[in-house]
Each structure stands twice: as structure tokens, then as C-alpha cells.
Design an enzyme around this catalytic site. Structure first.
Site, PDB file in Angstrom:
ATOM      1  N   ASP A  50       3.502  21.307  -5.271  1.00 51.39           N
ATOM      2  CA  ASP A  50       2.284  20.471  -5.302  1.00 51.39           C
ATOM      3  C   ASP A  50       1.193  21.189  -6.103  1.00 51.39           C
ATOM      4  OD1 ASP A  50       2.376  18.264  -2.674  1.00 51.39           O
ATOM      5  OD2 ASP A  50       3.756  19.940  -2.648  1.00 51.39           O
ATOM      6  N   GLU A  73      -5.262  15.374  -5.826  1.00 51.55           N
ATOM      7  CA  GLU A  73      -5.125  15.500  -4.370  1.00 51.55           C
ATOM      8  C   GLU A  73      -5.398  16.918  -3.880  1.00 51.55           C
ATOM      9  OE1 GLU A  73      -1.383  14.299  -2.565  1.00 51.55           O
ATOM     10  OE2 GLU A  73      -2.262  14.562  -0.579  1.00 51.55           O
ATOM     11  N   ASP A 129       3.610  12.984  -4.977  1.00 52.68           N
ATOM     12  CA  ASP A 129       3.454  11.907  -4.022  1.00 52.68           C
ATOM     13  C   ASP A 129       4.766  11.837  -3.244  1.00 52.68           C
ATOM     14  OD1 ASP A 129       2.378   9.671  -2.753  1.00 52.68           O
ATOM     15  OD2 ASP A 129       3.313   8.313  -4.204  1.00 52.68           O
ATOM     16  N   THR A 131       5.447  14.174  -0.510  1.00 53.44           N
ATOM     17  CA  THR A 131       5.861  15.578  -0.281  1.00 53.44           C
ATOM     18  C   THR A 131       6.941  15.661   0.805  1.00 53.44           C
ATOM     19  OG1 THR A 131       3.656  16.288  -0.925  1.00 53.44           O
ATOM     20  CG2 THR A 131       4.996  17.909   0.218  1.00 53.44           C
TER      21      THR A 131
HETATM   22  P1  AMP Z   1       4.931   7.339   1.168  1.00 55.69           P
HETATM   23  O1  AMP Z   1       5.808   8.345   0.499  1.00 55.69           O
HETATM   24  O2  AMP Z   1       4.891   6.008   0.476  1.00 55.69           O
HETATM   25  O3  AMP Z   1       5.194   7.219   2.639  1.00 55.69           O
HETATM   26  O4  AMP Z   1       3.444   7.819   0.983  1.00 55.69           O
HETATM   27  C1  AMP Z   1       3.051   9.148   0.943  1.00 55.69           C
HETATM   28  C2  AMP Z   1       1.555   9.174   1.058  1.00 55.69           C
HETATM   29  O5  AMP Z   1       1.138   8.607   2.280  1.00 55.69           O
HETATM   30  C3  AMP Z   1       0.953  10.540   1.054  1.00 55.69           C
HETATM   31  O6  AMP Z   1       0.641  10.917  -0.255  1.00 55.69           O
HETATM   32  C4  AMP Z   1      -0.302  10.397   1.906  1.00 55.69           C
HETATM   33  O7  AMP Z   1      -1.472  10.461   1.117  1.00 55.69           O
HETATM   34  C5  AMP Z   1      -0.196   8.989   2.481  1.00 55.69           C
HETATM   35  N1  AMP Z   1      -0.536   8.847   3.889  1.00 55.69           N
HETATM   36  C6  AMP Z   1      -0.778   9.814   4.803  1.00 55.69           C
HETATM   37  N2  AMP Z   1      -1.100   9.262   6.003  1.00 55.69           N
HETATM   38  C7  AMP Z   1      -1.074   7.922   5.838  1.00 55.69           C
HETATM   39  C8  AMP Z   1      -1.338   6.794   6.704  1.00 55.69           C
HETATM   40  N3  AMP Z   1      -1.686   6.954   7.983  1.00 55.69           N
HETATM   41  N4  AMP Z   1      -1.220   5.550   6.176  1.00 55.69           N
HETATM   42  C9  AMP Z   1      -0.865   5.374   4.885  1.00 55.69           C
HETATM   43  N5  AMP Z   1      -0.608   6.402   4.028  1.00 55.69           N
HETATM   44  C10 AMP Z   1      -0.703   7.650   4.486  1.00 55.69           C
HETATM   45 MG    MG Z   2       0.596  10.906  -2.156  1.00 52.87          MG
END
Ligand code: AMP
Ligand code: MG
Length: 332
Positions: A50, A73, A129, A131
Site C-alpha cells: 500500500d 488513501e 483497493d 487490501t
Molecule cells: P471492497 O473490496 O469492495 O469490499 O472495498 C474495499 C474498501 O471498502 C476499502 O478500501 C475501504 O475503504 C472500504 N470500506 C471500509 N469500511 C467500509 C464500510 N463500512 N462500508 C463500505 N466500505 C467500506
Molecule cells: Mg479502497
């Protein structure tokens, strides 16, 4: 001239693609060695990759466009406090940019502290994105977008683990998606090769459309999306994919719907989690809104504070899908 040609001759986009490519290669190298994660203050994980990916993109963008700020980020505080982590990050970054010094690395990461907003231009970057997907050896994306007066002008997604053909999951992996407003979207292999136009799939009747969502239950309400799928009569189970690879999947016709439904009150989506995917999906012929059907508003700073959740479609039946979401969430 084919649209691929127009896109590839956009000089800002070419540099953005090159930066995302370098960062994606760095991440691939780190992922191969099972990286360790440390926890940020919000308990989310972060790795050498990251920090390294933000340093590479931050440095390359600063060299090419010194006057355009970056909303990224990560910040470099953890590296200043942890010399071992700094050393490992420097080693990863030097695999792509051999002459980088520790001071340059810290400065390149800290370029990402810009507050964003609706005036002028800024980049926004999610260096990794997804992680959690990265740590599991699954999908993740390097996501970079250019925002001008609140409008996303360019979007680039590096998806190092995405199979080029979903029908051949063990085949060649690693794609870059790039889009410029009004010029369409393209996909090209990460390792080089021709760019080809990507377009959403509009051939399926509603019941046969494929829905994708986060792997992580904390990032989307999977139970609410199951109820939406039932209301719409979708027959296939959801496909779960980490990161903005979900936008890429809808853009190239591997899925038709992506739902991101709120899990808790008060969560504000981050602009770097959506900006690049948003431009890619729009240029591929899809639609994006929040759960209330409102356009995503990238002019409010680092977060999408004017929006709630995200709904992405292939452009068909968007209103009907929003109605189903609203009825499940009790918003209508
Ligand atoms: P994904 O891989 O689509 O599940 O999304 C990853 C991203 O979800 C990360 O980069 C975070 O910034 C974001 N994230 C963290 N907590 C939450 C939440 N409560 N609701 C939606 N997105 C989130
Ligand atoms: Mg992200």
C-alpha cells in the site's frame, strides 16, 4: 480512428496508465511473498505494498504534473515511526524506481494529503483497493482518477490478479482498464499488448443478470442485497469480488449489477474507492448512482458525503433496481 486510438493518445491518461502499471507490478511482487499487515487506527490493514504503490504513483505524478495535487488513501506517519517498515517499503519501491531515496519516498506518500473538493484539478489514488483481498491472494486494484471541478475526467484501474478471461480463471491474469470522459473505456494486458474497447453486456433479461458485491460483509450488506436479488427475481447467486475490480467486471460484461449497500449509519464512502471505477463504467455504457438514485458527488472533499451506498448497472432497468433497493432498505 477507433476509440482505442483516441484514448491511447491522451497524454495525461498515458502517464496515469504508466504510473498504475508500475504500482501494479510492485504489488504483484509483494503479494507473491505473502506480505505482513499492520493495523491502521481504524483497524483496517495496510502493507508495504500500500505504501509502496502510493510512493510510486505519487512520485511519477509529481514529476509529470507538479502542480496537480493528490488525494491518496495513505500517509507516511507509520513509516516514520517504524524504520523496519520504511526499509522494506523502500526496497519494494526500488524494484520499480531504483534511485528513490527514503526522503523522496516519504514525501511522495505525503503528497496524498490534499483535502480534495470541487475546485480545480486533483488526482485521487487508492494504492491498493481491497487490501483484504490482496492479503488473501485474491483480487485487488490500484485505482487512480483525475477530478476536475468535481467531475471525474480520467480513470485507471490496475487489476493484477484479474483473469483476462473469466471463463479461464487459471489462464493469463492482470489487466489495466482506462477511461477518459467522452472517449470510451479500454482494457489492456498489464504485461503489455493491445488495448481493446470494453462495453457492458446488455443481452441478458433481468432474471439472468449477474450481481456482484464485496467479499467483506463489513463493506456491504450482503443480506440486503440478497433480498434485492429476490425482489428482482435474479436467479444466479452473487459473485463476490474484492475492490474496484467489481466496476471492471460490470464494464467488460462479466456481471450486470454491483450493489454496495450500507452496513452501518454514518459511513461515508471514500472518493478513491469509486472515482476510477465510476469513469470506467460510465464510458463502458453503464450507470452509477447512490441507493437513492442520486449521482455520486465527487466535489465534497475526500468523502462522498452527499451520497449513501452505490448502485452500478449495465444501464438497463437502473430505476427499477433502485426501487427494489429502496424498498429493501425501507427508504421508499
Ligand atoms: P471492497 O473490496 O469492495 O469490499 O472495498 C474495499 C474498501 O471498502 C476499502 O478500501 C475501504 O475503504 C472500504 N470500506 C471500509 N469500511 C467500509 C464500510 N463500512 N462500508 C463500505 N466500505 C467500506
Ligand atoms: Mg479502497
Amino acid at each position: 480512428m477507433p476509440r482505442e486510438g483516441e484514448i491511447m493518445s491522451n497524454p495525461m491518461l498515458s502517464i496515469a496508465i504508466q504510473a498504475v502499471k508500475e504500482a501494479s507490478m510492485l504489488c504483484s511482487g509483494v503479494q507473491a511473498s505473502i506480505p505482513a499487515a499492520i493495523s491502521k487506527s481504524d483497524k483496517s490493514p495496510v502493507t508495504v505494498a500500500d505504501f509502496g504503490a502510493q510512493a510510486v504513483v505519487g512520485h511519477l505524478l509529481e514529476t509529470a504534473f507538479p502542480d496537480i495535487p493528490l488525494v491518496g488513501e495513505e500517509d507516511a506517519d507509520a513509516l516514520r515511526e517504524n524504520p523496519d517498515l520504511l526499509e522494506k517499503t523502500l526496497c519494494a519501491v526500488r524494484s520499480r524506481l531504483p534511485d528513490m531515496t527514503a526522503d523522496e519516498l516519504l514525501a511522495a506518500i505525503d503528497r496524498g494529503s490534499h483535502p480534495g473538493g470541487g475546485e480545480g484539478r486533483h488526482w485521487t489514488l487508492d494504492p491498493i483497493d481491497g487490501t483484504k483481498g490482496f492479503l488473501r491472494g485474491d483480487q485487488y486494484a490500484v485505482a487512480l482518477a483525475l477530478i476536475e471541478n468535481g467531475q471525474v475526467i480520467l480513470g485507471v484501474l490496475g487489476c493484477p490478479n484479474l483473469p483476462l478471461n473469466l471463463m479461464e480463471p487459471v489462464g493469463e491474469r492482470g489487466s489495466i482498464f482506462a477511461a477518459a470522459i467522452g472517449d470510451g473505456a479500454v482494457e489492456m494486458p498489464l504485461t503489455g499488448g493491445e488495448a481493446r474497447s470494453v462495453n457492458v453486456d446488455r443481452l441478458r433479461e433481468l432474471p439472468r443478470r449477474r450481481l456482484c458485491e464485496s467479499v467483506e460483509k463489513a463493506h456491504t450488506s450482503q443480506s440486503d442485497s440478497a433480498r434485492v436479488a429476490e425482489l428482482l427475481g435474479l436467479t444466479a447467486p452473487p459473485t463476490r469480488i474484492d475492490s474496484q475490480c467489481k466496476y471492471a467486471a460490470v464494464a467488460r460484461g462479466d456481471a450486470e449489477i454491483y450493489l454496495r449497500l450500507p452496513t452501518r449509519p454514518g459511513y461515508v464512502e471514500k472518493i478513491w474507492d469509486h472515482a476510477a471505477g465510476y469513469r470506467v463504467i460510465l464510458e463502458a455504457g453503464g450507470r452509477v448512482s447512490d441507493v437513492n438514485g442520486k449521482p455520486l458527488d465527487f466535489s465534497r472533499g475526500r468523502g462522498l458525503s452527499g451520497n449513501l451506498g452505490v448502485v452500478v448497472t449495465n444501464g438497463l432497468d437502473h430505476e427499477r433496481i433502485i426501487s427494489a433497493v429502496q424498498s429493501v432498505l425501507g427508504l421508499s
